[in-house]
Design a protein around this motif. Sequence first.
Motif, short mmCIF file in Angstrom:
data_model
loop_
_atom_site.label_atom_id
_atom_site.label_comp_id
_atom_site.label_asym_id
_atom_site.label_seq_id
_atom_site.Cartn_x
_atom_site.Cartn_y
_atom_site.Cartn_z
N LEU A 62 26.70 -46.92 -24.72
CA LEU A 62 27.01 -46.41 -23.53
C LEU A 62 27.29 -45.08 -23.68
O LEU A 62 28.12 -44.61 -24.54
CB LEU A 62 28.39 -47.27 -22.94
CG LEU A 62 29.04 -46.43 -21.52
CD1 LEU A 62 27.99 -46.58 -20.53
CD2 LEU A 62 30.24 -47.12 -21.29
N ALA A 75 28.77 -50.66 -16.09
CA ALA A 75 27.88 -50.39 -17.25
C ALA A 75 27.71 -51.71 -17.94
O ALA A 75 26.72 -52.44 -18.41
CB ALA A 75 28.14 -49.40 -18.13
N ARG A 76 29.00 -52.43 -18.39
CA ARG A 76 28.96 -53.93 -18.90
C ARG A 76 28.09 -54.84 -18.23
O ARG A 76 27.65 -55.60 -18.88
CB ARG A 76 30.29 -54.19 -19.21
CG ARG A 76 30.92 -53.42 -20.47
CD ARG A 76 32.18 -53.86 -20.85
NE ARG A 76 32.93 -53.22 -21.89
CZ ARG A 76 34.11 -53.27 -22.15
NH1 ARG A 76 34.95 -53.85 -21.46
NH2 ARG A 76 34.35 -52.41 -23.38
N GLU A 77 28.02 -54.79 -16.96
CA GLU A 77 27.16 -55.88 -15.93
C GLU A 77 25.99 -55.54 -16.52
O GLU A 77 25.02 -56.71 -16.30
CB GLU A 77 27.84 -55.74 -14.73
CG GLU A 77 29.18 -55.85 -14.28
CD GLU A 77 29.18 -55.53 -12.84
OE1 GLU A 77 28.33 -55.12 -12.03
OE2 GLU A 77 30.62 -55.70 -12.23
N GLN A 78 25.39 -54.54 -16.71
CA GLN A 78 24.05 -54.14 -17.14
C GLN A 78 23.61 -54.55 -18.75
O GLN A 78 22.50 -54.63 -18.80
CB GLN A 78 23.72 -52.65 -16.73
CG GLN A 78 23.74 -52.38 -15.18
CD GLN A 78 23.70 -50.92 -14.88
OE1 GLN A 78 23.27 -50.27 -15.90
NE2 GLN A 78 24.03 -50.65 -13.75
N GLY A 79 24.59 -54.61 -19.49
CA GLY A 79 24.20 -55.37 -20.66
C GLY A 79 23.73 -54.05 -21.57
O GLY A 79 22.69 -54.26 -22.36
N GLU A 107 22.96 -51.64 -24.56
CA GLU A 107 23.00 -51.55 -26.21
C GLU A 107 24.06 -50.46 -26.48
O GLU A 107 24.69 -50.59 -27.45
CB GLU A 107 21.78 -51.23 -26.74
CG GLU A 107 20.79 -52.27 -26.76
CD GLU A 107 19.46 -52.01 -27.45
OE1 GLU A 107 19.60 -51.16 -28.40
OE2 GLU A 107 18.39 -52.54 -27.16
N ILE A 110 32.70 -48.09 -16.82
CA ILE A 110 32.63 -48.96 -17.96
C ILE A 110 32.42 -50.47 -17.55
O ILE A 110 31.35 -51.01 -18.04
CB ILE A 110 33.61 -48.73 -19.22
CG1 ILE A 110 33.62 -47.37 -19.61
CG2 ILE A 110 33.47 -50.00 -20.04
CD1 ILE A 110 34.69 -47.03 -20.29
N ALA A 111 33.18 -50.91 -16.57
CA ALA A 111 32.86 -52.17 -16.04
C ALA A 111 31.51 -52.26 -15.53
O ALA A 111 31.03 -53.41 -15.82
CB ALA A 111 34.07 -52.55 -15.14
N ARG A 171 37.48 -46.54 -16.38
CA ARG A 171 37.42 -47.86 -16.46
C ARG A 171 36.56 -48.68 -15.31
O ARG A 171 35.92 -49.81 -15.73
CB ARG A 171 39.03 -48.56 -16.10
CG ARG A 171 39.85 -48.46 -17.02
CD ARG A 171 41.11 -49.16 -16.96
NE ARG A 171 41.65 -48.35 -15.88
CZ ARG A 171 42.68 -47.49 -15.96
NH1 ARG A 171 42.77 -46.63 -17.00
NH2 ARG A 171 43.30 -46.86 -14.94
#
Length: 87
Positions: A80, A72-76, A78, A69-70, A66
């Motif tokens: 994962l 990674a999502r900050e980096q946007g 395409e 993944i959080a 978790r």
Amino acid sequence: MIPARDEATTLAETLDALQRVANLSSIIVVDDGSRDATADIARGRGADVLSASSPGRSGGKGHALRLGIARAREQGPEALLLADADL
């Protein structure tokens, strides 16, 4: 993104293999309370290291996933890629 706990013996080889993957923009290692050199090895190989728990304590793989993944999502991204530290 790699959740890892006490993976110093295998992590360097895994990170070296992942760095050869085309179009991989970054590697995140989530250290889940390692008591060995896991975090140092990851930093030395250029990974972004997150600490999921204090040394000797584990929040569990789900917690580490978790957090990673959080981040990674900050980096946007395409996409994962999730990998085990002992590929």
